[in-house]
Design a protein around this motif. Structure first.
Motif, mmCIF file in Angstrom:
data_model
loop_
_atom_site.group_PDB
_atom_site.id
_atom_site.type_symbol
_atom_site.label_atom_id
_atom_site.label_comp_id
_atom_site.label_asym_id
_atom_site.label_seq_id
_atom_site.Cartn_x
_atom_site.Cartn_y
_atom_site.Cartn_z
ATOM 1 N N UNK A 373 0.857 -1.188 0.000
ATOM 2 C CA UNK A 373 0.000 0.000 0.000
ATOM 3 C C UNK A 373 0.894 1.240 0.000
ATOM 4 N N UNK A 374 0.351 2.340 -0.490
ATOM 5 C CA UNK A 374 1.080 3.609 -0.421
ATOM 6 C C UNK A 374 0.083 4.729 -0.219
ATOM 7 N N UNK A 375 0.504 5.717 0.552
ATOM 8 C CA UNK A 375 -0.299 6.938 0.644
ATOM 9 C C UNK A 375 0.592 8.120 0.373
ATOM 10 N N UNK A 376 -0.022 9.205 -0.092
ATOM 11 C CA UNK A 376 0.768 10.371 -0.482
ATOM 12 C C UNK A 376 0.007 11.642 -0.182
ATOM 13 N N UNK A 377 0.772 12.712 0.007
ATOM 14 C CA UNK A 377 0.192 14.052 0.137
ATOM 15 C C UNK A 377 0.961 14.975 -0.795
ATOM 16 N N UNK A 378 0.256 15.929 -1.392
ATOM 17 C CA UNK A 378 0.900 16.921 -2.270
ATOM 18 C C UNK A 378 0.412 18.299 -1.879
ATOM 19 N N UNK A 379 1.347 19.234 -1.740
ATOM 20 C CA UNK A 379 0.995 20.624 -1.456
ATOM 21 C C UNK A 379 1.186 21.441 -2.724
ATOM 22 N N UNK A 380 0.140 22.136 -3.107
ATOM 23 C CA UNK A 380 0.130 22.911 -4.348
ATOM 24 C C UNK A 380 -0.318 24.328 -4.005
ATOM 25 N N UNK A 381 0.311 25.342 -4.606
ATOM 26 C CA UNK A 381 -0.184 26.707 -4.450
ATOM 27 C C UNK A 381 -0.906 27.121 -5.724
ATOM 28 N N UNK A 382 -2.138 27.568 -5.563
ATOM 29 C CA UNK A 382 -2.875 28.155 -6.687
ATOM 30 C C UNK A 382 -2.921 29.668 -6.477
ATOM 31 N N UNK A 383 -3.028 30.407 -7.575
ATOM 32 C CA UNK A 383 -3.046 31.868 -7.484
ATOM 33 C C UNK A 383 -4.295 32.421 -8.144
ATOM 34 N N UNK A 384 -4.776 33.520 -7.604
ATOM 35 C CA UNK A 384 -5.901 34.220 -8.193
ATOM 36 C C UNK A 384 -5.602 34.564 -9.646
ATOM 37 N N UNK A 385 -6.587 34.398 -10.481
ATOM 38 C CA UNK A 385 -6.421 34.823 -11.877
ATOM 39 C C UNK A 385 -5.606 33.878 -12.712
ATOM 40 N N UNK A 386 -5.299 32.694 -12.201
ATOM 41 C CA UNK A 386 -4.532 31.739 -13.007
ATOM 42 C C UNK A 386 -5.485 30.885 -13.833
ATOM 43 N N UNK A 387 -4.937 30.153 -14.769
ATOM 44 C CA UNK A 387 -5.718 29.172 -15.516
ATOM 45 C C UNK A 387 -6.569 29.754 -16.629
ATOM 46 N N UNK A 388 -6.293 30.992 -17.050
ATOM 47 C CA UNK A 388 -6.950 31.468 -18.278
ATOM 48 C C UNK A 388 -6.050 32.448 -19.014
#
Ligand code: MG
Length: 388
Positions: A373-388
């Protein structure tokens, strides 16, 4: 209620500089700020403004490829090639706008001020036809020489001038033509040299000019970074074989892991953690086990796909942490190579990749050596106004 200028307003964005002071090879205006090229944020601030009829960008011809990538999909006319100085670039841009927008008011703006607000654009448009945003000086000012303070400078009469700078297109173009070849640091200075009166409106401290690496850090802080933590969990059973894939590595073992793909339990958990951080479903949604295409697939493909989805959202992966649960094989001897491999896949330095292992004290299915078995955690920063 402000009274809008009746003639159309256009924006001229000056991105001709090749400043690389912030480090790295690409001119700073094309580098990501909060997951989006800085220039794209600047351009969007004007495109999104209801009172701006058009946006024209002036670029260095050497940067055309970076420019096209940065503004892909935005509603812009072809860029105009800039000149050797900022002033020459502005003049080229004004000439390009002159025919279609002869009666317009033009807002001339630095590409390096991506945090310009709609309110500041409104203030400039409302204030008239020869106006610049400006801010007082809070720090004490001294003239200095050779590292020694020489004399005090009265700060009360000094202002820090920002952009956008707002003029009648006709007037500012005439001033540029008359003073072609001079080298004024901004259009307010040029207009004054041409005999025009320039007034001010209140500038905006957030409208900072992003020049140094520290400025990038400050601007991203002002963008309202939003940290996300995703988690993932996966199990694969043993079957006959002579090796397992774990954490992107082929590890010799007296059994193999059963699965549709290469059954890399650690990369599957990590892929789900990344998908979880951006709420993008799970690995089965993206790579259905029913699809024969993924038979025996290298699971690093799944991880890279999740990485790219995070990047497309303008996200930045900060850190990942994996725990592998098994009695055997021993993970410890492979931990360093796993961190390197996963770091390479995610474009993270190994100090942002944690791999841990534990046994279950012979309890449960992993304890009975029926699977891993494996478990994982990921920390991601999202920013306002991103993704377009
Ligand atoms: Mg799996």
């Amino acid at each position: 209620m402000s009274k809008p200028i009746s003639s159309p307003a256009v924006a001229l964005i000056v991105a001709g500089g090749r400043g690389v002071r912030a480090g790295g090879g690409l001119p700073k205006q094309y580098r990501p700020l909060g997951g989006v090229p800085m220039l794209r944020r600047t351009v969007r601030a004007f495109l999104d403004h209801p009172r701006i009829a058009g946006v024209q960008v002036v670029v260095n011809p050497d940067d055309r490829d970076a420019y096209e990538q940065a503004v892909a999909g935005l509603d812009l006319p072809p860029s105009i090639a800039g000149g050797a100085t900022r002033q020459a670039s502005v003049r080229a841009g004004l000439l390009g706008l002159a025919e279609a927008f002869a009666e317009a008011v033009v807002l001339i703006h630095d590409a390096a001020r991506p945090l310009v607000s709609a309110a500041l654009i409104d203030r400039c448009l409302d204030a008239g036809r020869s106006v610049v945003p400006a801010l007082p000086v809070a720090d004490s000012l001294r003239r200095a020489g050779g590292g020694v303070l020489v004399e005090a400078v009265e700060r009360e009469r000094l202002l820090r001038v920002q952009t956008p700078q707002c003029f009648d297109l006709r007037n500012v173009l005439a001033a540029h033509q008359a003073l072609a070849g001079s080298d004024h640091s901004d259009d307010a200075a040029l207009m004054m040299a041409a005999g025009h009166k320039v007034t001010t409106v209140a500038g905006d401290e957030r409208n900072l000019k992003v020049t140094s690496a520290e400025d990038f850090v400050m601007a991203e802080a002002l963008l309202g970074p939003s940290p996300r933590v995703g988690t993932g969990y996966d199990v694969h059973a043993f079957e006959p074989g002579d090796h397992v894939w774990i954490g992107g590595l082929r590890i010799p073992h007296d059994r193999a892991l059963a699965g549709h793909s290469d059954a890399d339990v650690a990369l599957h958990a990590l892929t789900d953690a990344l998908l979880g951080a951006i709420a993008a479903g799970d690995i089965g949604d993206h790579f259905p086990p029913s699809d024969p295409k993924w038979r025996g697939a290298d699971s690093s493909l799944f991880l890279e796909h999740a990485r790219d989805l995070v990047l497309e959202r303008g996200g930045r992966i900060e850190h990942v942490d994996i725990t592998i649960v098994c009695e055997a094989p021993k993970i410890g001897p492979h931990r360093g190579a796993m961190r390197e491999r996963i770091g390479a896949l995610l474009r993270l330095s190994p100090d942002r990749v944690s791999v841990k292992a534990t046994t279950r004290e012979r309890l449960g299915f992993t304890g009975r050596r029926e699977g891993i078995a494996a478990q994982a955690a990921a920390t991601v920063t999202l920013f306002e106004g991103a993704g377009r």
